[in-house]
Design an enzyme around this catalytic site. Structure first.
Site, mmCIF file in Angstrom:
data_model
loop_
_atom_site.group_PDB
_atom_site.id
_atom_site.type_symbol
_atom_site.label_atom_id
_atom_site.label_comp_id
_atom_site.label_asym_id
_atom_site.label_seq_id
_atom_site.Cartn_x
_atom_site.Cartn_y
_atom_site.Cartn_z
ATOM 1 N N ALA A 31 0.848 -1.178 0.088
ATOM 2 C CA ALA A 31 -0.075 -0.055 -0.010
ATOM 3 C C ALA A 31 0.953 1.207 0.117
ATOM 4 C CB ALA A 31 -1.021 0.015 1.141
ATOM 5 N N ASP A 32 0.381 2.420 -0.684
ATOM 6 C CA ASP A 32 1.079 3.598 -0.520
ATOM 7 C C ASP A 32 0.086 4.651 -0.495
ATOM 8 O OD1 ASP A 32 3.936 4.961 -1.110
ATOM 9 O OD2 ASP A 32 2.486 5.919 -2.415
ATOM 10 N N THR A 33 0.267 5.471 0.109
ATOM 11 C CA THR A 33 -0.811 6.819 0.558
ATOM 12 C C THR A 33 -0.009 8.152 0.332
ATOM 13 O OG1 THR A 33 -1.993 5.494 2.022
ATOM 14 C CG2 THR A 33 -2.309 8.031 2.022
#
Length: 220
Positions: free
Chosen positions: A97-99
């Site tokens: 995941a990457d935000t």
């Protein structure tokens, strides 16, 4: 008979998955995955994937590609473990995941120091911005992968310089994209959101649950 599901038009065997691996050292993402109370064990294995991206990429391209890089880097680590027979046996479904926080088309990353955090919050206050999270799942045994993203719009309250400085002095913004944490004290600075709250925290649970279901892993 092995359980199988359709994914992107391809039938895939899923009963070989023995664990989930979260490719993140983020305590927030760990807590969110744990909250699903899945029947599979969850291992935490952070990734050191390259996070540089071309300047012309859109926000969705950035988070989807970085999430996939993180997941693939952890898959490579698991494969090395299996070859060395260091407890890496069995197959895993890796979650990457990457935000990012986006204001006026510009990505606001983690602050380098307190002044940087104050500057970022001074730009965000009184305005709307966007939070994008990319989620990637990679089956370490078959290489099957899926990548999606979620977008949430966030409106921040008008904030005085004094209030911004007090918030930064708490230390909470220092390791957060956009210099705030909606799940912490930063919630008091947010007026409203449109979209998934957990996306702003760092892992959209509704999207993740749908993606897991494609691999035969149901939340309940």
């Amino acid at each position: 008979m092995p359980f199988s599901v359709a994914h992107n038009g391809i039938r895939s065997e899923t009963n070989h998955i023995s664990q989930l691996v979260l490719a993140s050292s983020s305590p927030r993402r760990q807590e969110l995955v744990a909250s699903l109370d899945l029947f599979l064990p969850v291992r935490i294995l952070s990734s050191d994937a390259d996070e540089s991206v071309p300047a012309e990429w859109s926000a969705s391209q950035v988070v989807e590609n970085l999430a996939l890089r993180k997941a693939e880097a952890v898959v490579a680590t698991l494969q090395h473990e299996a070859l060395a027979d260091r407890g890496g046996s069995g197959s895993s479904l890796v979650i990457g995941a990457d935000t990012i926080v986006v204001l006026d088309g510009e990505v606001l990353g983690k602050p380098v120091d307190k002044q940087d955090a104050i500057a970022a919050l001074s730009r965000l206050q009184g305005r709307a911005h966007e939070v994008f999270t990319g989620v990637a799942l990679v089956d370490s045994a078959t290489g099957q992968r899926s990548v999606k993203h979620q977008r949430t719009q966030v409106w921040m309250k008008p904030l005085s310089t004094e209030r911004i400085t007090r918030y930064v002095e708490t230390g909470e913004p220092m390791d957060k994209a956009g210099s705030y944490a909606i799940q912490g004290l930063g919630a008091t600075n947010v007026e409203r959101i449109e979209g998934c709250y957990f996306n702003v925290v760092g892992l959209p649970l509704s999207l993740l649950s749908d993606m897991l279901a494609d691999y035969g892993i149901n939340v309940y």
